[in-house]
Design a protein around this motif. Structure first.
Motif, PDB file in Angstrom:
ATOM      1  N   LEU A 198       0.819  -1.170   0.005  1.00  0.00           N
ATOM      2  CA  LEU A 198       0.088   0.112  -0.035  1.00  0.00           C
ATOM      3  C   LEU A 198       0.882   1.361  -0.123  1.00  0.00           C
ATOM      4  O   LEU A 198       0.472   2.306  -0.727  1.00  0.00           O
ATOM      5  CB  LEU A 198      -0.958   0.010   1.078  1.00  0.00           C
ATOM      6  N   GLN A 199       1.870   1.378   0.756  1.00  0.00           N
ATOM      7  CA  GLN A 199       2.815   2.358   0.707  1.00  0.00           C
ATOM      8  C   GLN A 199       3.253   2.576  -0.758  1.00  0.00           C
ATOM      9  O   GLN A 199       3.344   3.858  -1.021  1.00  0.00           O
ATOM     10  CB  GLN A 199       4.259   1.983   1.394  1.00  0.00           C
ATOM     11  N   ARG A 200       3.661   1.628  -1.562  1.00  0.00           N
ATOM     12  CA  ARG A 200       4.047   1.978  -2.841  1.00  0.00           C
ATOM     13  C   ARG A 200       3.017   2.412  -3.702  1.00  0.00           C
ATOM     14  O   ARG A 200       3.180   3.262  -4.546  1.00  0.00           O
ATOM     15  CB  ARG A 200       4.600   0.511  -3.445  1.00  0.00           C
ATOM     16  N   GLU A 201       1.759   1.884  -3.694  1.00  0.00           N
ATOM     17  CA  GLU A 201       0.444   2.380  -4.624  1.00  0.00           C
ATOM     18  C   GLU A 201       0.164   3.774  -4.043  1.00  0.00           C
ATOM     19  O   GLU A 201      -0.285   4.522  -4.937  1.00  0.00           O
ATOM     20  CB  GLU A 201      -0.474   1.449  -4.242  1.00  0.00           C
ATOM     21  N   ILE A 202       0.165   3.976  -2.763  1.00  0.00           N
ATOM     22  CA  ILE A 202       0.023   5.538  -2.532  1.00  0.00           C
ATOM     23  C   ILE A 202       1.013   6.470  -2.976  1.00  0.00           C
ATOM     24  O   ILE A 202       0.557   7.468  -3.379  1.00  0.00           O
ATOM     25  CB  ILE A 202      -0.006   5.484  -0.736  1.00  0.00           C
ATOM     26  N   ALA A 203       2.312   6.036  -2.999  1.00  0.00           N
ATOM     27  CA  ALA A 203       3.145   6.847  -3.514  1.00  0.00           C
ATOM     28  C   ALA A 203       2.699   7.022  -5.046  1.00  0.00           C
ATOM     29  O   ALA A 203       2.964   8.374  -5.488  1.00  0.00           O
ATOM     30  CB  ALA A 203       4.759   6.306  -3.190  1.00  0.00           C
ATOM     31  N   GLY A 236       7.583   4.871  -2.264  1.00  0.00           N
ATOM     32  CA  GLY A 236       7.037   3.869  -1.087  1.00  0.00           C
ATOM     33  C   GLY A 236       7.662   3.877   0.428  1.00  0.00           C
ATOM     34  O   GLY A 236       6.739   4.058   1.305  1.00  0.00           O
ATOM     35  N   ASP A 237       8.847   4.075   0.468  1.00  0.00           N
ATOM     36  CA  ASP A 237       9.488   4.064   1.616  1.00  0.00           C
ATOM     37  C   ASP A 237       9.159   5.280   2.329  1.00  0.00           C
ATOM     38  O   ASP A 237       9.220   5.536   3.462  1.00  0.00           O
ATOM     39  CB  ASP A 237      10.774   3.992   1.586  1.00  0.00           C
ATOM     40  N   ASP A 238       8.847   6.557   1.651  1.00  0.00           N
ATOM     41  CA  ASP A 238       8.521   7.738   2.327  1.00  0.00           C
ATOM     42  C   ASP A 238       7.142   7.743   2.825  1.00  0.00           C
ATOM     43  O   ASP A 238       6.754   8.779   3.633  1.00  0.00           O
ATOM     44  CB  ASP A 238       8.558   9.040   1.317  1.00  0.00           C
ATOM     45  N   VAL A 239       6.037   7.001   2.812  1.00  0.00           N
ATOM     46  CA  VAL A 239       4.623   6.999   3.024  1.00  0.00           C
ATOM     47  C   VAL A 239       4.633   6.161   4.266  1.00  0.00           C
ATOM     48  O   VAL A 239       4.927   5.013   4.133  1.00  0.00           O
ATOM     49  CB  VAL A 239       4.097   6.354   1.951  1.00  0.00           C
ATOM     50  N   ILE A 240       3.819   6.559   5.248  1.00  0.00           N
ATOM     51  CA  ILE A 240       3.479   6.037   6.434  1.00  0.00           C
ATOM     52  C   ILE A 240       1.944   5.833   6.418  1.00  0.00           C
ATOM     53  O   ILE A 240       1.264   6.975   6.386  1.00  0.00           O
ATOM     54  CB  ILE A 240       4.023   6.746   7.747  1.00  0.00           C
ATOM     55  N   VAL A 241       1.555   4.724   6.386  1.00  0.00           N
ATOM     56  CA  VAL A 241       0.031   4.454   6.318  1.00  0.00           C
ATOM     57  C   VAL A 241      -0.660   4.772   7.876  1.00  0.00           C
ATOM     58  O   VAL A 241      -0.101   4.321   8.816  1.00  0.00           O
ATOM     59  CB  VAL A 241      -0.304   3.126   6.007  1.00  0.00           C
ATOM     60  N   THR A 242      -1.755   5.181   8.011  1.00  0.00           N
ATOM     61  CA  THR A 242      -2.356   5.729   9.051  1.00  0.00           C
ATOM     62  C   THR A 242      -3.619   5.415   9.104  1.00  0.00           C
ATOM     63  O   THR A 242      -4.361   4.934   8.321  1.00  0.00           O
ATOM     64  CB  THR A 242      -2.165   7.416   9.449  1.00  0.00           C
ATOM     65  N   LEU A 257     -14.679   5.944   1.533  1.00  0.00           N
ATOM     66  CA  LEU A 257     -15.911   5.606   2.794  1.00  0.00           C
ATOM     67  C   LEU A 257     -15.243   6.133   4.115  1.00  0.00           C
ATOM     68  O   LEU A 257     -14.197   5.840   4.454  1.00  0.00           O
ATOM     69  CB  LEU A 257     -16.445   4.453   2.723  1.00  0.00           C
ATOM     70  N   PRO A 258     -15.888   7.040   4.625  1.00  0.00           N
ATOM     71  CA  PRO A 258     -15.328   7.593   6.099  1.00  0.00           C
ATOM     72  C   PRO A 258     -15.173   6.047   7.034  1.00  0.00           C
ATOM     73  O   PRO A 258     -14.089   6.200   7.948  1.00  0.00           O
ATOM     74  CB  PRO A 258     -16.607   8.237   6.544  1.00  0.00           C
ATOM     75  N   ALA A 259     -15.834   5.087   6.859  1.00  0.00           N
ATOM     76  CA  ALA A 259     -15.775   3.783   7.815  1.00  0.00           C
ATOM     77  C   ALA A 259     -14.408   3.255   7.314  1.00  0.00           C
ATOM     78  O   ALA A 259     -13.771   2.579   8.093  1.00  0.00           O
ATOM     79  CB  ALA A 259     -16.981   2.974   7.514  1.00  0.00           C
ATOM     80  N   LEU A 260     -13.663   3.225   6.379  1.00  0.00           N
ATOM     81  CA  LEU A 260     -12.846   2.705   6.055  1.00  0.00           C
ATOM     82  C   LEU A 260     -11.325   3.225   7.123  1.00  0.00           C
ATOM     83  O   LEU A 260     -10.330   2.553   7.309  1.00  0.00           O
ATOM     84  CB  LEU A 260     -12.063   2.976   4.657  1.00  0.00           C
ATOM     85  N   ARG A 261     -11.170   4.438   7.407  1.00  0.00           N
ATOM     86  CA  ARG A 261     -10.367   5.106   8.108  1.00  0.00           C
ATOM     87  C   ARG A 261      -8.707   4.744   7.744  1.00  0.00           C
ATOM     88  O   ARG A 261      -8.138   4.014   8.551  1.00  0.00           O
ATOM     89  CB  ARG A 261     -10.490   4.732   9.684  1.00  0.00           C
ATOM     90  N   VAL A 262      -8.619   4.994   6.639  1.00  0.00           N
ATOM     91  CA  VAL A 262      -6.999   4.790   6.128  1.00  0.00           C
ATOM     92  C   VAL A 262      -6.770   6.171   5.672  1.00  0.00           C
ATOM     93  O   VAL A 262      -7.215   6.857   4.755  1.00  0.00           O
ATOM     94  CB  VAL A 262      -6.998   3.792   4.888  1.00  0.00           C
ATOM     95  N   GLY A 263      -5.496   6.527   6.205  1.00  0.00           N
ATOM     96  CA  GLY A 263      -4.665   7.700   5.608  1.00  0.00           C
ATOM     97  C   GLY A 263      -3.485   7.758   5.596  1.00  0.00           C
ATOM     98  O   GLY A 263      -2.907   6.375   5.735  1.00  0.00           O
ATOM     99  N   TYR A 264      -2.591   8.806   5.469  1.00  0.00           N
ATOM    100  CA  TYR A 264      -1.236   8.501   5.107  1.00  0.00           C
ATOM    101  C   TYR A 264      -0.360  10.019   5.357  1.00  0.00           C
ATOM    102  O   TYR A 264      -1.185  11.092   5.600  1.00  0.00           O
ATOM    103  CB  TYR A 264      -0.988   7.980   3.913  1.00  0.00           C
ATOM    104  N   VAL A 265       0.934   9.760   5.933  1.00  0.00           N
ATOM    105  CA  VAL A 265       1.543  10.882   5.818  1.00  0.00           C
ATOM    106  C   VAL A 265       2.898  10.531   5.230  1.00  0.00           C
ATOM    107  O   VAL A 265       3.404   9.736   5.264  1.00  0.00           O
ATOM    108  CB  VAL A 265       1.792  11.264   7.423  1.00  0.00           C
ATOM    109  N   VAL A 266       3.233  11.622   4.298  1.00  0.00           N
ATOM    110  CA  VAL A 266       4.714  11.845   3.959  1.00  0.00           C
ATOM    111  C   VAL A 266       5.446  12.684   4.569  1.00  0.00           C
ATOM    112  O   VAL A 266       5.709  13.951   4.507  1.00  0.00           O
ATOM    113  CB  VAL A 266       4.749  12.101   2.363  1.00  0.00           C
ATOM    114  N   PRO A 267       6.379  12.386   5.668  1.00  0.00           N
ATOM    115  CA  PRO A 267       6.971  13.276   6.502  1.00  0.00           C
ATOM    116  C   PRO A 267       8.303  14.032   5.685  1.00  0.00           C
ATOM    117  O   PRO A 267       8.864  13.064   4.951  1.00  0.00           O
ATOM    118  CB  PRO A 267       7.144  12.597   7.835  1.00  0.00           C
ATOM    119  N   PRO A 268       9.022  14.697   5.980  1.00  0.00           N
ATOM    120  CA  PRO A 268      10.361  15.220   5.619  1.00  0.00           C
ATOM    121  C   PRO A 268      11.238  13.873   6.015  1.00  0.00           C
ATOM    122  O   PRO A 268      10.861  13.197   7.064  1.00  0.00           O
ATOM    123  CB  PRO A 268      10.619  16.254   6.755  1.00  0.00           C
ATOM    124  N   ARG A 269      12.097  13.486   5.217  1.00  0.00           N
ATOM    125  CA  ARG A 269      12.957  12.249   5.672  1.00  0.00           C
ATOM    126  C   ARG A 269      13.428  12.508   6.889  1.00  0.00           C
ATOM    127  O   ARG A 269      13.812  11.703   7.465  1.00  0.00           O
ATOM    128  CB  ARG A 269      14.007  12.133   4.506  1.00  0.00           C
TER     129      ARG A 269
END
Length: 504
Positions: free
Chosen positions: A185-190, A203-209, A345-357
């Motif tokens: 999922l990290q790779r797909e989000i990136a 993908g390594d920069d993405v953190i799933v929340t 959907l709000p019920a899925l509750r999946v987000g992400y953050v790409v923080p500074p390295r």
């Protein structure tokens, strides 16, 4: 036996306690539970003598062995103690000291000299205020509140298939415990962010929340010390403001104009700036390029972090997406936050953050010690959903639907052009309109609309400290296109003071 509530009397201490055996069920368990509860809540105190098993059995009309079994269990757990030749007494359990007072607490005496029940533990004042939640009975005929995507648009059958595939045992046993979530999922989000948003990330920069809210929480944990100054938009998104306040920081509201956050108004001691630049919440304005560059320069000069929340810009109705702050950042001052709760959907509750390295390792550790990987089943299904193109197809379909609803809302607002100025906006699931007459009470206007069966939000409710500029925020994600004209007619009638009710 029939329903009884005989008196249990500890004669030496004058205890008068009711034990009820009414109804079906295990009588041993009933006696055990009632005596245990009486000890824990203080009705039976340490040193109180309880009736002999023979006497209590006679009072309750049960076999002596039933009472003996309950006493034995209470004794084994430390609530009662038998004294040879004297009887059975309430033990000094850990909840109370030898005098029967609650440990570490002062207690008040009741009129008969017996100890009052100890008080409950209370939350810190920070947690005592909670936002009211509307009940089903409060639902209006037309709900134009904010942040409500249309659940019926979601491709549920496709999602059900993908979740089912993830529930194979081999998939359930996969877990990297990296603190970032599913690597796929990290790779797909990136990939999605690069194509749809112009975000620069691997993908390594993405953190799933667990939604954008957790992403904000993780960033706050990593960079904010107690009493640190945090700048937020005013008006702004109170759910995030409330979250940040739980980190014991000092929130400072910064005004928003037609170009977005007013950079020169940010307090110089600010450690973190929270912004919604692509579709400002709640006004809907997009931060201008000049203002974005100014904000990035400000962050470098003041050694601050920018938290960019791009919460609903998938749905665009005009120009190409405004370039995110993250893609303009060349020195690592922006943490980019997003969510799938609005697009899916709000019920899925999946987000992400790409923080500074420079912060990535700390954020991964904060994620690991709070929720580990999160829900890998949902994450795995979402990875496949993105990879198979379902997300992109869903956004295209949903955008067409939302465009029609938005156009009808704007057409309805055109009938109120003498009262309201619509704030230009080309993205998201709501629009904002400001009253031309700044003396209007927008909360009272929203109440009149509710009386006519239409829920809208007063812009004043989203201000922290600045004098509010009255207006209305109008969502269109949760209302069908066919219902919009009636909703807008009712809203106009409410604003013009026409008589009527929510059922006319």
């Amino acid at each position: 036996m029939g329903a009884r509530a005989p008196r249990l009397i500890a004669e030496e201490n004058g205890v008068d306690l009711q034990v009820t055996l009414a109804g079906p069920g295990d009588r041993v368990a009933r006696i055990y539970r009632e005596l245990r509860a009486a000890v824990l809540d203080g009705r039976l105190e340490p040193g109180d003598r309880v009736p002999a098993t023979r006497d209590l059995a006679r009072q309750l009309g049960v076999a002596r062995g039933t009472v003996t079994a309950a006493y034995d269990r209470l004794s084994a757990e430390g609530f009662l103690e038998a004294r040879t030749g004297s009887g059975t007494y309430v033990a000094t359990v850990s909840l109370y000291d030898a005098t029967g007072d609650a440990m570490g607490r002062s207690t008040d005496a009741s009129g008969d000299g017996r100890r009052a029940r100890p008080g409950a533990v209370h939350p810190l004042p920070l947690w005592e205020a909670t936002a009211p939640r509307p009940s089903r009975r409060d639902r209006p005929l037309h709900d134009l509140s904010l942040g409500q995507p249309e659940p019926a648009l979601f491709p549920l059958e496709v999602w059900r298939r993908l979740v089912g595939a993830q529930l194979r045992r081999s998939r359930l046993e996969e877990s990297a415990y990296s603190g970032r979530g599913s690597p796929r999922l990290q790779r797909e989000i990136a990939r999605f962010l690069g194509l749809a948003r112009g975000v620069v990330a691997s993908g390594d920069d993405v953190i799933v929340t667990a939604g954008a809210q957790q992403a904000v929480d993780l960033m706050a944990r990593v960079v904010l010390a107690p009493r640190a100054v945090v700048a937020v938009e005013d008006p702004g998104y109170f759910a995030v403001h409330r979250l940040l306040e739980t980190h014991r920081v000092a929130l400072r509201g910064v005004p928003v104009d037609d170009e977005g956050l007013v950079v020169e108004a940010i307090p110089p001691e600010t450690r973190l700036v929270y912004v919604t630049p692509s579709h400002q919440f709640p006004t809907g304005v997009a931060m201008s390029l000049g203002r974005r560059v100014a904000l990035l320069r400000w962050a470098v000069e003041h050694d601050a972090l920018i938290l960019e929340d791009d919460y609903d810009s998938e749905f665009r109705f005009g120009e190409q997406p405004v370039e995110p702050l993250q893609s303009l950042d060349r020195v690592g001052r922006v943490a980019y936050v997003g969510t799938f709760s609005k697009s899916l959907l709000p019920a899925l509750r999946v987000g992400y953050v790409v923080p500074p390295r420079s912060l990535a390792a700390a954020v991964r550790e904060a994620k690991r010690v709070t929720t580990w990987e999160g829900d890998l089943t949902t994450q795995g299904a979402l990875a496949e959903f993105l990879a198979e193109g379902h997300h992109a197809a869903h956004v295209r379909r949903a955008t067409r639907v939302y465009r029609e609803r938005r156009d009808r809302v704007l057409a309805g607002l055109a009938g109120c052009a003498d009262l309201l100025d619509v704030v230009p906006s080309v993205a998201g699931l709501h629009v904002c309109a400001r009253f031309r007459d700044e003396s209007v009470d927008d909360r009272e206007a929203a109440a009149r609309a509710a009386a006519r069966g239409v829920r809208v939000e007063a812009l004043s409710d989203h201000y922290r400290r600045l004098p509010p500029r009255p207006g209305l925020a109008i969502g269109f994600g949760g209302i069908g296109a066919d219902a919009v004209p009636d909703a807008m007619r009712r809203l106009e009638a409410a604003l013009r003071g026409a008589p009527g009710s929510g059922t006319d």
